[in-house]
Every structure is written in structure tokens, then in C-alpha cells.
Design an enzyme around this catalytic site. Structure first.
Site, short mmCIF file in Angstrom:
data_model
loop_
_atom_site.label_atom_id
_atom_site.label_comp_id
_atom_site.label_asym_id
_atom_site.label_seq_id
_atom_site.Cartn_x
_atom_site.Cartn_y
_atom_site.Cartn_z
N HIS A 165 0.85 -1.17 0.08
CA HIS A 165 0.09 0.12 -0.06
C HIS A 165 0.73 1.21 -0.02
O HIS A 165 0.22 2.22 -0.22
CB HIS A 165 -0.91 -0.06 1.17
CG HIS A 165 -2.07 -1.01 1.24
ND1 HIS A 165 -3.32 -0.61 0.59
CD2 HIS A 165 -2.07 -2.37 1.19
CE1 HIS A 165 -3.98 -1.60 0.67
NE2 HIS A 165 -3.35 -2.78 1.13
N ASP A 372 3.25 9.42 -1.08
CA ASP A 372 2.22 8.86 -0.55
C ASP A 372 1.77 7.58 -1.34
O ASP A 372 1.85 7.99 -2.67
CB ASP A 372 1.06 9.62 -0.60
CG ASP A 372 0.01 9.43 0.60
OD1 ASP A 372 -0.21 8.29 1.06
OD2 ASP A 372 -0.93 10.47 1.05
#
Ligand code: GDG
Length: 727
Positions: A165, A372
Site C-alpha cells: 500500500h 504517498d
């Protein structure tokens, strides 16, 4: 498919203990919410930590297992020491900063690594016990990068997927990790490794290539015994959930409450967990500059800064909180007046309804991470904008930027740009806002989290199919017998054989891989049968082949097809070739030869090869990747091929291939039996030109167009012996 077994750090249900009583509560946000409906839609099991340390619930483990069962959850119990050294330790002060490009924050400590290993082992044991044949195991995130291999060791046949992720960093960053190879080997225990963006996937396969030396093509990694796929699966959100929530009475009540306080001022919003990767100070500096440059907005806007508490025990998080709060204080002190504060700072978790209400009201959403993996806030914000209004400002270093190209894009290190983006967003005509959002909303709606999970699982099952097809290629007894009987029945036979790695194993130097008497006798037997035409198709030079096989009654092909020699005739060139290009290629190889002991250059008439079998494997395989890149640059202007063989990098004329050489014999007459056997990528050219009825065998596992595989030169010899023995 059996059940879906999801493995993640936290379970979707958390256990709490108050006054000796256990309470089971749904975990809010994150993966649990994202995957919640998907995992409920099918037979499944979720394995993870229930959020409470073992010391606190000692003796109540059975109650917890029973309490989680109705939710299809199964706990892995962790001691406080493990939670500290594994989660707060290796996960959050080693992997997290490194993978988010903060190498200066990384703590490298052996005991943290040991804890990471220990906890991954503990999870592997639980998974191995809980999983059943046919289950699909899907491992989530950076906490468990060793787990795929640990599960593979315990359940060799299981279908295992892994999804990361967070970003996978570039090779230059990843190589800083002392345990880099173990991490990669761990991940390669999976059948499918998924990432949010193409860049992360590329960084991963590049590290695999550079550090482990495995072959990589089109996202497929070939290890000595398996094929693993690496691919892109950008995570989505439950679009309808956010879009519909705007109409929810609880959300509307929140909106009215906030509106009363804010009046008709425009709202700039940001929502994150407290983390240095989120670029909060940069955002505040950009906002401050915006107020300075655009005084017309004073009192007309508010900036609602929602920062969820997180990891505050870690030093860098505490420092960040301090810095952030100083900045908020400075900006409010400098620009605020009685009755109006520009920043409304909330350092507390909000309810889902409050977050959706704020998204719904915000005129601008400011998302400014330095790095991110994806960033779900950007997608959630857009999904609540059912009237199409609202502007998303998005850092180009968020994974989401790859999909949300219509957002106002910023470089988060450019404070001026952030300030100008804010001004542009506040002044953007509504029609333009709607137009930009329409395209992005459509994409978010289509590629929802359910679709993401479906795609991942389908791709995992598909990878398994490819592996099965490859596995089925192993020449079994039945096909072995068929080849022997076909050979026996036929009268016009063509036998095409590669030499190194096919008839003899690799040796330290090319000279040492001499044919033994058994092999010479075997080839002699084949050539004595007048029905056979035997062709040895090798990458070796003429003199080598002449010296070893000149006395046999077989045809020879040297330098991958540059030279051919029919039975009893002289060598001839297959095409008029020159080696003028060698003067440019040689210096590049010489540089590597001089730098890396144990490597040497082999010069053939029309090719140059850099061998590194005897050199330090770590250094030389790294250099091999670099040299290939250097050579590709130089050879771009010539019709040349750069080949990566087994511990050798070779450059040759692109017109010369084993396929072209093989065609010379294939087209000579009608054959009623053809077999071709080879082991490396140059032999693939030979396999490709064979007629459909021909037998083709690749030695060693790997992607190949050949119909069958055998494991070693000794298996090849056994087959040949059987063929000749019965004829
Ligand atoms: C990883 C990667 C990747 C935040 N504050 C509150 C609240 N939130 C919710 C948001 C959103 C989530 O938390 C944060 O989303 P991120 O995208 O930042 O995800 P993470 O869980 O931090 O982490 C990230 C993601 O995995 C998915 O693959 O995008 O890059 O780091 O859903 O709405 N929710 C509530 N109150 C809050 O105060 N209810």
C-alpha cells in the site's frame, strides 16, 4: 477457488478490555472499511492482530477466538515486546521512512529486524494452520514482506498474493537496507505482487533484477523454479458510499452545525494522519504565503486542518507535531484578527459523518504529501462532490496523481506554487470545476475498491494458470516414450542440439566445458545412422567446435549462426558480416573486466562476450545490469543484439540467430522427425522456426516457446540414450 484468506496487520475488528471485560469493536477507516464489503461477499477468513497485547488478555485467548469467529476473523496474538519492536520498530522507524524517501530518519537495528522476522514467522504459522487446500491467500502491506515466502515454505501449492500500500522506492534508496535481499526473496514467495503505480512496480522489478539477478520481462520475474508476476492495481474507494453519504441526515446535521460557525466563508480543507510524509509544514508555509500575496481573501476563507493523532511515541512524529503547531500558531498570530482565525486546527479523530460533512462543504481540498502510496482522501473528497463543484489540489508525488490528472497539480517543495494553486482554485469558474471533476469522478466510480480487489484476485488466479501451463511442460514419462517411438518410426530425422548448458553443464571457464567421451560416443552413434542429420548449434567460436567435434560426422554452427559447417565441408559465413562495431563495444567491456576481478572478454569473429562466472556474484551481477544498459546505448545505431546469457553478456550482429541457422536445414528437405534442444534465450530463436509437428525441449525452468522442459544436461543425455538405444 476456496476461501479468500486476507492477512493484514490489524483485524477489521479490534478487541478492547475494560474492567476485566472484553469488547469487540469494528476498526474504523483504513483497509478494514475498504475491503469490508468485498470480504463479506464471499467465503473468507481475515487473519490479523486484534489490537491488544497478549499480556493484557492472557488466559482469555479462547474467548477472543470465539468472539471473532462470527466476523470470520482469526487473531494472531503479539506480546508487547513484539508490538514495540515489530510494529513501532521495524515497520515504522525502518521501513516506513525508507520507503517514503526519508533515509535520514531510518533506524537500522538488528534486534528490530529480528522482531520483524519473528512476527512474520508467527503469522506464517497461523496462516499455515488456518488455510485449507484451494484457499487464496492475500497478504496486505509492508508489515509482511517476508510472509509470502514463509507461507510458500509451509504451503508450497497455495495461491499467494501480496499488495503493497505504500510506495516501493527506487533501487538507489532500497539498496540502503541491509536486509534488502531477504525482503525481495520474501516477496517473491508470492505468485502476484501488486503496487499502486507503474513506477513502484518498475522500482521493485528493477531491484529484483539488480540484487537477485533474476530475469524480468513485461512484469514477469523468472526465478530458478517459478514465475512471479508484478503488476499495477491502483486502489479505489467505495464511491457510492461517499456519494450517498452526502444525503445522509447525520451528515446534513453536521453540515448545518459547521455552517453556522463558518458562515459563508470559503473552506480550504486538509485531512491526514500526523506523518512527516504528508507535507504538512510545506502546506502551512504555502498557505501563509497565499495570505500574504492575496490579502483580499482575509476573513473570507478558513483553512480547516484535520490531523489525526498517530505514532506520537516516535521521535520524528513528536518533532513534527511541535513544528506544525508552531507554524499554526505563527500563521494565526500573524494573519488572524479578533473574530477570525485563518487556520482551524483539529488534532483529534473525527467521525465518518464529520469527515464527509467537511469534504462536502470544502471549496478546496489541499493534499500535499511529499510521498504517498496512493492517498485516499483525494478520492473521497471528489466522491462526495455530487454537484460537481470543488477543487482538488494534489501533490504530484502522491500515487493518486497518476489517475487524477485533472486536479491542480503542485510540486510540494515549491511554496510559491502552493500559494498560487490556492489562489487559482478559489478563483476557478464553476464550469471548469465541474468539467475537471466529471472526468475524475467517472474514473473513481468505475475503478472502485471492489473492482480493485476483483482485478487483483483474478490476476492472481490467472498467474497461477500460467504457472500451471509451464509446470505441465515438464517432459513426463508418456511424452518421453512418445518421442522415442516417433524417432524409431521415422526415416528422415533432423536433430538440432545446443551445446553448453544442454549437453554439458556450465563450467568455470568456457575451455573447461569440454565434451567427455560419453558425449562424443553418443553423438557418434547418432551420426552413424544414415537417417539422421545432427546439427550442433552453438554460440562458441569455430576453432573450439572444430577442435572438439571436427572429427565427427555432424554439421556445426558457430557464433549463434554466423558460421556454418556442413558434414565434411569447410566453414562458411551465413551472411557477409563485419566486426567494425567491436571497437566501440570493447572499451565498455574492458572497463568492467579491469574493475571486476575474475571476469574476462571472449572475442569471436562476429561477437564479443563478457564472462563473469568466476567473479564475486553480488558485484558482477550488479555490473552486468549496468553494462547491458551501457551497451544498449552504444549499440542503438548498429544492427546489434545485446544478449544476457548465463553469467555472460554478449553483443552480436542482430542478423545472426540460431533460428536463421536452423532454417537452413529445416528447409532442405521434408523431415518426418525433428527435435531441437537448447537452454537459453538464443535457443528460443531456434524453437520459434520449427514446424508445428517438431519436438522442442528447453533445459531448466523458464519462460519458453518450447513444448517441453527437462531439468539438466544429464536428463537430456538420458533421453538421447533412450532414443538411440532403441533404434
Ligand atoms: C496507506 C498508504 C494509501 C483520516 N482522518 C480521519 C479519517 N481518515 C481516513 C480518511 C482515509 C484514511 O483515513 C487515510 O487515507 P490514506 O490514503 O492516507 O491511507 P492510509 O491508511 O494512511 O495508508 C496510502 C492507503 O494505504 C490505501 O492503499 O492510499 O498511501 O499510506 O480513508 O478518510 N477517518 C475518520 N476520521 C478521521 O479523523 N473517520
Amino acid at each position: 477457488m476456496g476461501r479468500l484468506v486476507i492477512v493484514s496487520n490489524r483485524l477489521p475488528v479490534s478487541v478492547e478490555k475494560r474492567k476485566e471485560k472484553l469488547y469487540f469493536a469494528r476498526s474504523i477507516g483504513g483497509l478494514a472499511t475498504a475491503l469490508g464489503s468485498f470480504y463479506k461477499s464471499q467465503p473468507s477468513l481475515w487473519i490479523g492482530w486484534p489490537g491488544i497485547e497478549l499480556e493484557k488478555i492472557k488466559g482469555q485467548e479462547r474467548d477472543i477466538i470465539a468472539g471473532l469467529k462470527p466476523e470470520n476473523c482469526y487473531p494472531v496474538f503479539l506480546r508487547k515486546e513484539d508490538v514495540d519492536d515489530f510494529y513501532h520498530g521495524f515497520c515504522n522507524i525502518t521501513l516506513w521512512p525508507l520507503f517514503h524517501y526519508f533515509p535520514q530518519y531510518v533506524v537500522y537495528k538488528e534486534e528490530l529486524w529480528q522482531a520483524y522476522h519473528r512476527v512474520n514467522e508467527a503469522f506464517a504459522n497461523v496462516v499455515a494452520e488456518a488455510a485449507e487446500d484451494g484457499d487464496v491467500i492475500w497478504i496486505q502491506d509492508y508489515h509482511f514482506m517476508l510472509l509470502p515466502k514463509l507461507i510458500r515454505d509451509r504451503l508450497p501449492k497455495a495461491a499467494v498474493g501480496f499488495f503493497l500500500h505504500i510506495p516501493f522506492p527506487s533501487f538507489e534508496i532500497f539498496r540502503l537496507l541491509p536486509w534488502r535481499n531477504q525482503i525481495l526473496e520474501g516477496l517473491l514467495g508470492a505468485d502476484l505482487v501488486g503496487f499502486h503505480t507503474y513506477d513502484y512496480t518498475w522500482h521493485f522489478v528493477n531491484s529484483v533484477r539488480n540484487l537477485l539477478g533474476y530475469q524480468v520481462a513485461m512484469g514477469q520475474i523468472t526465478t530458478p523454479d517459478r514465475i512471479i508476476k508484478a503488476d499495477v492495481f491502483p486502489i479505489g474507494i467505495d464511491y457510492e458510499n461517499y456519494a450517498n453519504a452526502a444525503q445522509n441526515p447525520e451528515v446534513q446535521a453536521e453540515v448545518s452545525k459547521f455552517r453556522e460557525k463558518i458562515g459563508d466563508r470559503k473552506i480550504i480543507l486538509s485531512v491526514d494522519r500526523l506523518d512527516y510524509s504528508k507535507g504538512i509544514p510545506n502546506r502551512l508555509e504555502g498557505f501563509s504565503l497565499f495570505l500574504e500575496k492575496h490579502p483580499e481573501y482575509r476573513e473570507k476563507i478558513v483553512f480547516i486542518l484535520v490531523v489525526g493523532p498517530s505514532r506520537i511515541t516516535v521521535e520524528h512524529y513528536a518533532q513534527l507535531k511541535k513544528r506544525m503547531e508552531e507554524l499554526v500558531g505563527e500563521i494565526n498570530g500573524k494573519h488572524g484578527i479578533i473574530g477570525w482565525m485563518p487556520i482551524w486546527y483539529l488534532h483529534t479523530p473525527l467521525s465518518f459523518h464529520s469527515v464527509v460533512a467537511l469534504y462536502n462543504m470544502a471549496d478546496v481540498c489541499l493534499v500535499t504529501p511529499l510521498r504517498d502510496g496512493m492517498n485516499l482522501v483525494a478520492k473521497e473528497y471528489l466522491s462526495t462532490k455530487t454537484d460537481g463543484k470543488g477543487v482538488l489540489i494534489l501533490s504530484e508525488t502522491a500515487g493518486a496523481a497518476k489517475e487524477l490528472g485533472e486536479a491542480v497539480s503542485i510540486n510540494v517543495n515549491d511554496v510559491e506554487e502552493i500559494a498560487e494553486a490556492l489562489a487559482a482554485a478559489l478563483a476557478m469558474p464553476e464550469e471548469e470545476q465541474r468539467e475537471r471533476n466529471r472526468a475524475m469522478q467517472q474514473r473513481i466510480r468505475l475503478y472502485s475498491v471492489g473492482r480493485w480487489a476483483d482485478d487483483f484476485i483474478n490476476s492472481l488466479l490467472n498467474t497461477r494458470k500460467i504457472q500451471d501451463e509451464l509446470g505441465a511442460k515438464k517432459l513426463d514419462a508418456e511424452s518421453g516414450n512418445k518421442i522415442v517411438s516417433d524417432y524409431q518410426k521415422s526415416q528422415r530425422r533432423l536433430i538440432l542440439l545446443d551445446y553448453d548448458g544442454t549437453l554439458v553443464p556450465f563450467a568455470s571457464t568456457p575451455e573447461e566445458a569440454r565434451p567427455d567421451s560419453e558425449l562424443i560416443e553418443l553423438l557418434n552413434k547418432f551420426s552413424r545412422d544414415a537417417n539422421n542429420r545432427v546439427v550442433l548449434i552453438s554460440g562458441r567460436n569455430r576453432s573450439n567446435l572444430e577442435e572438439w567435434f571436427g572429427g565427427l560426422d555432424i554439421a556445426l554452427v558457430a557464433e549463434h549462426g554466423a558460421w556454418v559447417k556442413e558434414k565434411g565441408k569447410d566453414w562458411e559465413m551465413i551472411e557477409t558480416l563485419t566486426g567494425g562495431w567491436k571497437n566501440e563495444v570493447r572499451p565498455i567491456m574492458e572497463l568492467s573486466m579491469n574493475r571486476i576481478p575474475g571476469t574476462f572478454i571472449e572475442e569471436k569473429d562476429f561477437s564479443l562476450a563478457w564472462h563473469y562466472r568466476q567473479a564475486d556474484p553480488k558485484i558482477s551481477s550488479l555490473r552486468a545490469r549496468e553494462i547491458v544498459n551501457d551497451l544498449l546505448n552504444v549499440t542503438a545505431n548498429y544492427n546489434l543484439h545485446v544478449l544476457e546469457g548465463s553469467k555472460v553478456v554478449e553483443v552480436k550482429d542482430a542478423r545472426v540467430t540460431k533460428g536463421r541457422a536452423a532454417l537452413r536445414w529445416i528447409s532442405q528437405q521434408t523431415w518426418d522427425f525433428i527435435v531441437a534442444i537448447g537452454d537459453d534465450s538464443t535457443d528460443e530463436d531456434m524453437f520459434k522456426v520449427l514446424p508445428a509437428a517438431a519436438w522442442s525441449i528447453k533445459v531448466r525452468f523458464g519462460m519458453s516457446v518450447a513444448k517441453f522442459t527437462l531439468d539438466s544436461p544429464s536428463e537430456v543425455r538420458s533421453l538421447l540414450k533412450e532414443m538411440i538405444g532403441k533404434s
